[in-house]
Each structure stands twice: as structure tokens, then as C-alpha cells.
Design a protein around this motif. Structure first.
Motif, PDB file in Angstrom:
ATOM      1  N   ASP A  56       0.805  -1.221   0.000  1.00  0.00           N
ATOM      2  CA  ASP A  56       0.000   0.000   0.000  1.00  0.00           C
ATOM      3  C   ASP A  56       0.840   1.273   0.000  1.00  0.00           C
ATOM      4  OD1 ASP A  56       0.924  -0.498   2.571  1.00  0.00           O
ATOM      5  OD2 ASP A  56      -0.821   0.409   3.538  1.00  0.00           O
ATOM      6  N   ARG A  57       2.155   1.150   0.005  1.00  0.00           N
ATOM      7  CA  ARG A  57       3.038   2.323  -0.004  1.00  0.00           C
ATOM      8  C   ARG A  57       4.124   2.121  -1.040  1.00  0.00           C
ATOM      9  NH1 ARG A  57       3.451   5.018   5.678  1.00  0.00           N
ATOM     10  NH2 ARG A  57       4.946   6.276   4.566  1.00  0.00           N
ATOM     11  N   LEU A  58       4.652   3.234  -1.541  1.00  0.00           N
ATOM     12  CA  LEU A  58       5.805   3.174  -2.431  1.00  0.00           C
ATOM     13  C   LEU A  58       7.054   2.949  -1.596  1.00  0.00           C
ATOM     14  CD1 LEU A  58       5.103   6.222  -4.765  1.00  0.00           C
ATOM     15  CD2 LEU A  58       4.719   3.819  -5.261  1.00  0.00           C
ATOM     16  N   THR A  59       8.030   2.252  -2.172  1.00  0.00           N
ATOM     17  CA  THR A  59       9.300   2.098  -1.477  1.00  0.00           C
ATOM     18  C   THR A  59      10.038   3.432  -1.521  1.00  0.00           C
ATOM     19  OG1 THR A  59      10.508   1.430  -3.446  1.00  0.00           O
ATOM     20  CG2 THR A  59       9.457  -0.339  -2.169  1.00  0.00           C
ATOM     21  N   THR A  60      11.075   3.550  -0.731  1.00  0.00           N
ATOM     22  CA  THR A  60      11.870   4.777  -0.705  1.00  0.00           C
ATOM     23  C   THR A  60      12.476   5.041  -2.075  1.00  0.00           C
ATOM     24  OG1 THR A  60      12.345   4.426   1.630  1.00  0.00           O
ATOM     25  CG2 THR A  60      13.777   5.943   0.456  1.00  0.00           C
ATOM     26  N   THR A  61      12.936   4.002  -2.731  1.00  0.00           N
ATOM     27  CA  THR A  61      13.512   4.139  -4.070  1.00  0.00           C
ATOM     28  C   THR A  61      12.469   4.643  -5.059  1.00  0.00           C
ATOM     29  OG1 THR A  61      14.996   2.295  -3.581  1.00  0.00           O
ATOM     30  CG2 THR A  61      14.761   2.903  -5.892  1.00  0.00           C
ATOM     31  N   GLU A  62      11.278   4.094  -4.985  1.00  0.00           N
ATOM     32  CA  GLU A  62      10.199   4.535  -5.877  1.00  0.00           C
ATOM     33  C   GLU A  62       9.807   5.979  -5.594  1.00  0.00           C
ATOM     34  OE1 GLU A  62       7.903   0.272  -6.584  1.00  0.00           O
ATOM     35  OE2 GLU A  62       7.407   1.485  -4.823  1.00  0.00           O
ATOM     36  N   GLN A  63       9.791   6.365  -4.328  1.00  0.00           N
ATOM     37  CA  GLN A  63       9.469   7.748  -3.978  1.00  0.00           C
ATOM     38  C   GLN A  63      10.511   8.707  -4.546  1.00  0.00           C
ATOM     39  OE1 GLN A  63       9.155   7.853   0.284  1.00  0.00           O
ATOM     40  NE2 GLN A  63       7.102   6.957   0.292  1.00  0.00           N
TER      41      GLN A  63
END
Length: 103
Positions: A56-63
């Protein structure tokens, strides 16, 4: 330039490790460490997303990638606006009747 973080990264990592290792409620761990419980809850959720345990959340890399792409899109939009304005200017120059040279 990003805003400075209130809590250092080492504290964040330690707090998440402690919550995961002990299995205690986040509120108890936050109180022990002097951290707001919602801050710690967000860190734990983000750590779970980074490990692939949450969808349900983006990973830090994706962010980070999303942030860079948004910056690039904004820059390209600014460049497009400049090019549109330049094309209008030059189109007006071409459409003007030639003037006679002054004697």
C-alpha cells in the motif's frame, strides 16, 4: 533543497529495529525513545514497504524516482512554455510586412 530532518537516520533505524525485534506496540516503543508515536508508525510502515512486506506504499527508491520524474516534467513544461512563446514571437516577425529602408 529538502528540509532538515527532526530525527537523525540512525535513531530512525534503531527505533524501527527495536519495534520489530521486541514486538511491543509502537506507542510503547515511541514513548521509551521519546519519539512521537505517529512518526515511529510511519517509519515502521516505510521500512515494511522497503522490505516488500507492504503493497500500500511506495518504497523509498520509488518515492525518490517519482520525485525526480516530477521535477523533470516540471522542467520540460517550463521549456515548452518558453518554446511556445518564442514560436509566437517569430511567427509574428515573419507575418509583418517588410519595411522600406530609410534614406
Amino acid at each position: 533543497m529538502p528540509a532538515p530532518r527532526k530525527y537523525p537516520d540512525e535513531l530512525r533505524e534503531r527505533a524501527v529495529r527495536e519495534v520489530r525485534a521486541t514486538g511491543r506496540p509502537i506507542a510503547h516503543g515511541a514513548k521509551d525513545l521519546g519519539i512521537h508515536k505517529e512518526a515511529l508508525r510511519g517509519w515502521v510502515r516505510q521500512a515494511e514497504a522497503d522490505r516488500g512486506e507492504r503493497d500500500d506504499r511506495l518504497t523509498t527508491t520509488e518515492q525518490d524516482e517519482l520525485r525526480q520524474l516530477r521535477r523533470a516534467v516540471a522542467e520540460l513544461r517550463r521549456a515548452n512554455e518558453i518554446l511556445k512563446a518564442a514560436s509566437v514571437f517569430f511567427a509574428q516577425e515573419i507575418d509583418r510586412p517588410p519595411t522600406r529602408p530609410s534614406r
